[in-house]
Scaffold this motif. Structure first.
Motif, PDB file in Angstrom:
ATOM      1  N   VAL A   1     -21.248  12.200  15.704  1.00  0.00           N
ATOM      2  CA  VAL A   1     -22.190  12.148  14.687  1.00  0.00           C
ATOM      3  C   VAL A   1     -23.251  13.181  15.042  1.00  0.00           C
ATOM      4  O   VAL A   1     -23.778  13.970  14.121  1.00  0.00           O
ATOM      5  CB  VAL A   1     -22.798  10.768  14.748  1.00  0.00           C
ATOM      6  N   LEU A   2     -23.776  13.358  16.146  1.00  0.00           N
ATOM      7  CA  LEU A   2     -24.800  14.193  16.506  1.00  0.00           C
ATOM      8  C   LEU A   2     -24.586  15.723  16.233  1.00  0.00           C
ATOM      9  O   LEU A   2     -24.925  16.518  15.661  1.00  0.00           O
ATOM     10  CB  LEU A   2     -25.347  13.770  17.998  1.00  0.00           C
ATOM     11  N   THR A   3     -23.415  15.836  16.998  1.00  0.00           N
ATOM     12  CA  THR A   3     -22.712  17.548  16.536  1.00  0.00           C
ATOM     13  C   THR A   3     -22.492  17.831  15.251  1.00  0.00           C
ATOM     14  O   THR A   3     -22.784  19.079  14.784  1.00  0.00           O
ATOM     15  CB  THR A   3     -21.609  17.699  17.541  1.00  0.00           C
ATOM     16  N   LYS A   4     -21.777  16.870  14.459  1.00  0.00           N
ATOM     17  CA  LYS A   4     -21.853  17.168  13.147  1.00  0.00           C
ATOM     18  C   LYS A   4     -22.963  17.330  12.273  1.00  0.00           C
ATOM     19  O   LYS A   4     -23.013  18.338  11.415  1.00  0.00           O
ATOM     20  CB  LYS A   4     -20.942  15.730  12.373  1.00  0.00           C
ATOM     21  N   LEU A   5     -24.100  16.690  12.556  1.00  0.00           N
ATOM     22  CA  LEU A   5     -25.419  17.044  12.330  1.00  0.00           C
ATOM     23  C   LEU A   5     -25.965  18.435  12.465  1.00  0.00           C
ATOM     24  O   LEU A   5     -26.455  19.257  11.693  1.00  0.00           O
ATOM     25  CB  LEU A   5     -26.439  15.953  12.626  1.00  0.00           C
ATOM     26  N   GLY A   6     -25.530  18.565  13.959  1.00  0.00           N
ATOM     27  CA  GLY A   6     -25.919  20.093  14.317  1.00  0.00           C
ATOM     28  C   GLY A   6     -25.253  21.067  13.566  1.00  0.00           C
ATOM     29  O   GLY A   6     -25.847  22.196  13.292  1.00  0.00           O
ATOM     30  N   ASP A   7     -23.970  20.780  13.428  1.00  0.00           N
ATOM     31  CA  ASP A   7     -23.084  21.688  12.579  1.00  0.00           C
ATOM     32  C   ASP A   7     -23.869  22.193  11.583  1.00  0.00           C
ATOM     33  O   ASP A   7     -23.742  23.380  10.844  1.00  0.00           O
ATOM     34  CB  ASP A   7     -21.589  21.364  12.511  1.00  0.00           C
TER      35      ASP A   7
ATOM     36  N   GLN B   1     -23.412  24.790  23.800  1.00  0.00           N
ATOM     37  CA  GLN B   1     -23.714  25.086  22.298  1.00  0.00           C
ATOM     38  C   GLN B   1     -25.374  25.045  22.127  1.00  0.00           C
ATOM     39  O   GLN B   1     -25.692  25.909  21.471  1.00  0.00           O
ATOM     40  CB  GLN B   1     -23.164  24.224  21.617  1.00  0.00           C
ATOM     41  N   ALA B   2     -26.064  24.091  22.856  1.00  0.00           N
ATOM     42  CA  ALA B   2     -27.427  23.906  22.740  1.00  0.00           C
ATOM     43  C   ALA B   2     -28.045  25.314  23.335  1.00  0.00           C
ATOM     44  O   ALA B   2     -29.035  25.624  22.673  1.00  0.00           O
ATOM     45  CB  ALA B   2     -27.867  22.662  23.797  1.00  0.00           C
ATOM     46  N   VAL B   3     -27.608  25.913  24.542  1.00  0.00           N
ATOM     47  CA  VAL B   3     -28.391  27.039  25.086  1.00  0.00           C
ATOM     48  C   VAL B   3     -28.234  28.126  23.829  1.00  0.00           C
ATOM     49  O   VAL B   3     -29.160  29.122  23.700  1.00  0.00           O
ATOM     50  CB  VAL B   3     -27.771  27.496  26.237  1.00  0.00           C
ATOM     51  N   SER B   4     -27.048  28.100  23.447  1.00  0.00           N
ATOM     52  CA  SER B   4     -26.483  29.387  22.174  1.00  0.00           C
ATOM     53  C   SER B   4     -27.449  29.172  21.235  1.00  0.00           C
ATOM     54  O   SER B   4     -28.058  30.234  20.568  1.00  0.00           O
ATOM     55  CB  SER B   4     -25.230  29.309  21.894  1.00  0.00           C
ATOM     56  N   VAL B   5     -27.685  27.995  20.471  1.00  0.00           N
ATOM     57  CA  VAL B   5     -28.498  27.868  19.311  1.00  0.00           C
ATOM     58  C   VAL B   5     -29.969  28.156  19.765  1.00  0.00           C
ATOM     59  O   VAL B   5     -30.663  28.866  18.987  1.00  0.00           O
ATOM     60  CB  VAL B   5     -28.573  26.392  18.743  1.00  0.00           C
ATOM     61  N   ALA B   6     -30.525  27.866  20.948  1.00  0.00           N
ATOM     62  CA  ALA B   6     -31.798  28.084  21.324  1.00  0.00           C
ATOM     63  C   ALA B   6     -31.913  29.686  21.410  1.00  0.00           C
ATOM     64  O   ALA B   6     -32.892  30.254  21.002  1.00  0.00           O
ATOM     65  CB  ALA B   6     -31.807  27.471  22.520  1.00  0.00           C
ATOM     66  N   ALA B   7     -30.951  30.315  21.853  1.00  0.00           N
ATOM     67  CA  ALA B   7     -30.854  31.776  21.702  1.00  0.00           C
ATOM     68  C   ALA B   7     -31.111  32.582  20.383  1.00  0.00           C
ATOM     69  O   ALA B   7     -31.708  33.450  20.389  1.00  0.00           O
ATOM     70  CB  ALA B   7     -29.602  32.400  22.554  1.00  0.00           C
ATOM     71  N   MET B   8     -30.482  31.773  19.449  1.00  0.00           N
ATOM     72  CA  MET B   8     -30.362  32.019  17.842  1.00  0.00           C
ATOM     73  C   MET B   8     -31.635  32.206  17.575  1.00  0.00           C
ATOM     74  O   MET B   8     -32.358  32.998  16.963  1.00  0.00           O
ATOM     75  CB  MET B   8     -29.502  31.321  17.055  1.00  0.00           C
ATOM     76  N   ALA B   9     -32.441  30.845  17.892  1.00  0.00           N
ATOM     77  CA  ALA B   9     -33.771  30.743  17.419  1.00  0.00           C
ATOM     78  C   ALA B   9     -34.835  31.780  18.131  1.00  0.00           C
ATOM     79  O   ALA B   9     -35.812  32.325  17.420  1.00  0.00           O
ATOM     80  CB  ALA B   9     -34.315  29.431  17.870  1.00  0.00           C
TER      81      ALA B   9
ATOM     82  N   ALA C   1     -31.240  21.431  15.952  1.00  0.00           N
ATOM     83  CA  ALA C   1     -29.751  21.472  16.496  1.00  0.00           C
ATOM     84  C   ALA C   1     -29.712  21.418  17.931  1.00  0.00           C
ATOM     85  O   ALA C   1     -28.595  20.988  18.319  1.00  0.00           O
ATOM     86  CB  ALA C   1     -29.315  22.601  15.673  1.00  0.00           C
ATOM     87  N   ALA C   2     -30.549  22.314  18.602  1.00  0.00           N
ATOM     88  CA  ALA C   2     -30.341  22.551  19.853  1.00  0.00           C
ATOM     89  C   ALA C   2     -30.396  21.162  20.943  1.00  0.00           C
ATOM     90  O   ALA C   2     -29.575  20.590  21.475  1.00  0.00           O
ATOM     91  CB  ALA C   2     -31.088  23.510  20.553  1.00  0.00           C
ATOM     92  N   VAL C   3     -31.511  20.436  20.336  1.00  0.00           N
ATOM     93  CA  VAL C   3     -31.919  19.105  20.823  1.00  0.00           C
ATOM     94  C   VAL C   3     -30.889  18.156  20.560  1.00  0.00           C
ATOM     95  O   VAL C   3     -30.474  17.221  21.469  1.00  0.00           O
ATOM     96  CB  VAL C   3     -32.962  18.486  20.348  1.00  0.00           C
ATOM     97  N   LEU C   4     -30.054  18.253  19.516  1.00  0.00           N
ATOM     98  CA  LEU C   4     -29.050  17.091  18.970  1.00  0.00           C
ATOM     99  C   LEU C   4     -27.684  17.483  20.032  1.00  0.00           C
ATOM    100  O   LEU C   4     -27.143  16.397  20.437  1.00  0.00           O
ATOM    101  CB  LEU C   4     -28.761  17.560  17.734  1.00  0.00           C
ATOM    102  N   TRP C   5     -27.658  18.529  20.359  1.00  0.00           N
ATOM    103  CA  TRP C   5     -26.336  18.906  21.345  1.00  0.00           C
ATOM    104  C   TRP C   5     -26.787  18.503  22.567  1.00  0.00           C
ATOM    105  O   TRP C   5     -25.865  18.023  23.267  1.00  0.00           O
ATOM    106  CB  TRP C   5     -26.002  20.369  21.276  1.00  0.00           C
ATOM    107  N   VAL C   6     -27.964  18.530  22.998  1.00  0.00           N
ATOM    108  CA  VAL C   6     -28.430  18.137  24.408  1.00  0.00           C
ATOM    109  C   VAL C   6     -28.316  16.563  24.342  1.00  0.00           C
ATOM    110  O   VAL C   6     -27.691  16.042  25.597  1.00  0.00           O
ATOM    111  CB  VAL C   6     -29.839  18.363  24.743  1.00  0.00           C
TER     112      VAL C   6
END
Length: 435
Positions: free
Chosen positions: A48-54, A115-123, A210-215
């Protein structure tokens, strides 16, 4: 786990699984059977958390708008191919690595953190950089995101196959999609209700969330009680990957499944062209929001039903999803040929997108459940990695063909994909039942 908490988990699982006196533990060990309720909900929460992050980093919506906002619109075309193929193509090598470890949940945990690190890098890229530099930063981070996603994809099917009974896997996926879809409905309303064009800080906040959700998802998944599995054949990763390609030659049922899955890519590839047709007539923010809402509602209202149906026959779910997907594409394509692409109301396309999203949810859940149920032991990992790698390559090829067809018109692409889905329907009918 404390006894009251365990009792509550047992009762909730019994309600969901419709079990009273005896727990169904088909295709898993006796030891794993004791931990099914706890593992079921830990996997459910992670999904559920990763689907919301997506949703928060969707290449079709949020990232595309974001690149336009920072002045890098030319890079938008690379988002969807990288997001999909980047996680699929390396999976034969990834699958061989996963096979070398008897406990595989840590590959999913590591992939989720990646994935969390990658999304943080996008931000960070869009906050500290401008123009094409920011866009390249997002694309580079998306490549790493997709690779990390590949580890999660391979590991999830194997962990699920060892921890959740055979006739309960479909409803696990269905519940995760329904709950995640319901949450995204609320998020979509919050995003677009009485709000103009989102600002750059708003997008950065979404990426951070989103990064927090993947963590959090990685923490939940680490608590799964996974029984050690087979490790036979876990040799050099590249050699194992090349050897596993022989499955396409020697395993006829698996080859037939891969062909069917390739033809059913139509349900995923057609979606952006529905958005494009609507945008040609109206580029308002609420219209974009309506597509997000349609996608979320489609998941919410259909996924659980698809899941229960998949536990009875995942093959029938693929067939029904394929019929709907190819049908809506052909109807839209023929309608536009007869009336002209500018003749329809732009709000007509979100409704068609809603139906297509329902079909895609069925195709996706059906083929995932079919793959897990048709294989056992190490074959499950091999089937997943080989099929995903082949589909990743075919996705790039089909995307290239669609890009050429789009030079004619988006309608030409939709018609082409509709015919492709019709062929996929025929192929799915010829599959054998595995439940």
């Amino acid at each position: 786990m404390a006894e009251p908490q365990r009792d509550t988990t047992e009762k909730l699982y019994s309600l969901i699984a419709n079990e009273e006196d005896a727990r169904v533990c088909t295709d898993i060990s006796d030891d794993a059977c004791q931990e099914v309720p706890r593992n079921f909900f830990l996997i459910l929460g992670s999904l559920v958390l990763t689907k919301l992050g997506d949703l928060l980093i969707s290449p079709k919506t949020v990232l595309a708008w974001l690149l336009g906002a920072v002045g890098a619109p030319a890079l938008v075309a690379w988002l969807v191919p990288i997001r999909e193929s980047g996680s699929l193509i390396p999976q034969m090598v990834i699958g061989a690595w996963v096979r070398q470890r008897p406990v595989r949940k840590w590959f999913w945990v590591g992939g989720s953190l990646g994935q969390a690190v990658s999304v943080a890098a996008m931000a960070g890229s869009v906050w500290f950089l401008d123009g094409n530099a920011a866009g390249l930063g997002v694309v580079g981070a998306l490549i790493l995101f997709s690779l990390a996603r590949g580890f999660c994809s391979v590991a999830m099917k194997d962990v699920q196959g060892k921890c959740v009974p055979k006739t309960r896997r479909g409803r696990l996926g269905g519940l995760a999609t329904t709950i995640g879809g319901s949450a995204t409905v609320l998020l979509t309303v919050l995003l677009f209700w009485e709000r103009g064009e989102p600002t750059l800080p708003f997008y950065v906040s979404l990426l951070g969330l989103a990064a927090v959700l993947w963590v959090i998802a990685s923490v939940l998944f680490s608590g799964i009680e996974e029984e050690p599995g087979e490790t036979s054949g876990g040799g050099h990763a590249l050699q194992e990957a090349i050897r596993n390609l022989s499955l396409l030659r020697d395993d006829a049922p698996f080859r037939h499944f891969v062909i069917t899955r390739a033809l059913l890519l139509c349900s995923a590839l057609a979606s952006p062209y529905f958005v494009l047709l609507a945008q040609q007539q109206d580029d308002s923010g609420w219209l974009l929001g309506s597509f997000l809402l349609a996608s979320s509602l489609a998941s919410s209202v259909s996924a659980t039903v698809w899941g229960w149906m998949a536990d009875r026959s995942s093959r029938q779910v693929m067939i029904r999803g394929a019929v709907i997907a190819s049908g809506v594409c052909l109807v839209i394509g023929v309608w536009n040929l007869l009336t002209g692409e500018s003749a329809s109301s732009p709000w007509f396309y979100p409704a068609a997108f809603f139906v297509l999203s329902i079909a895609h949810a069925g195709v996706r859940l059906g083929r995932k459940t079919y793959l897990v149920d048709m294989a056992g032991g190490n074959k499950r990992t091999d089937y997943t990695s080989v099929s995903n790698t082949v589909i990743g390559v075919l996705l790039l090829v089909t995307g290239g063909i669609s890009a050429l067809a789009s030079l004619i018109s988006p309608t030409a692409v939709i018609l082409l994909l509709g015919l492709m889905g019709a062929a996929g329907t025929v192929s799915a009918v010829r599959l054998k039942e595995v439940e």
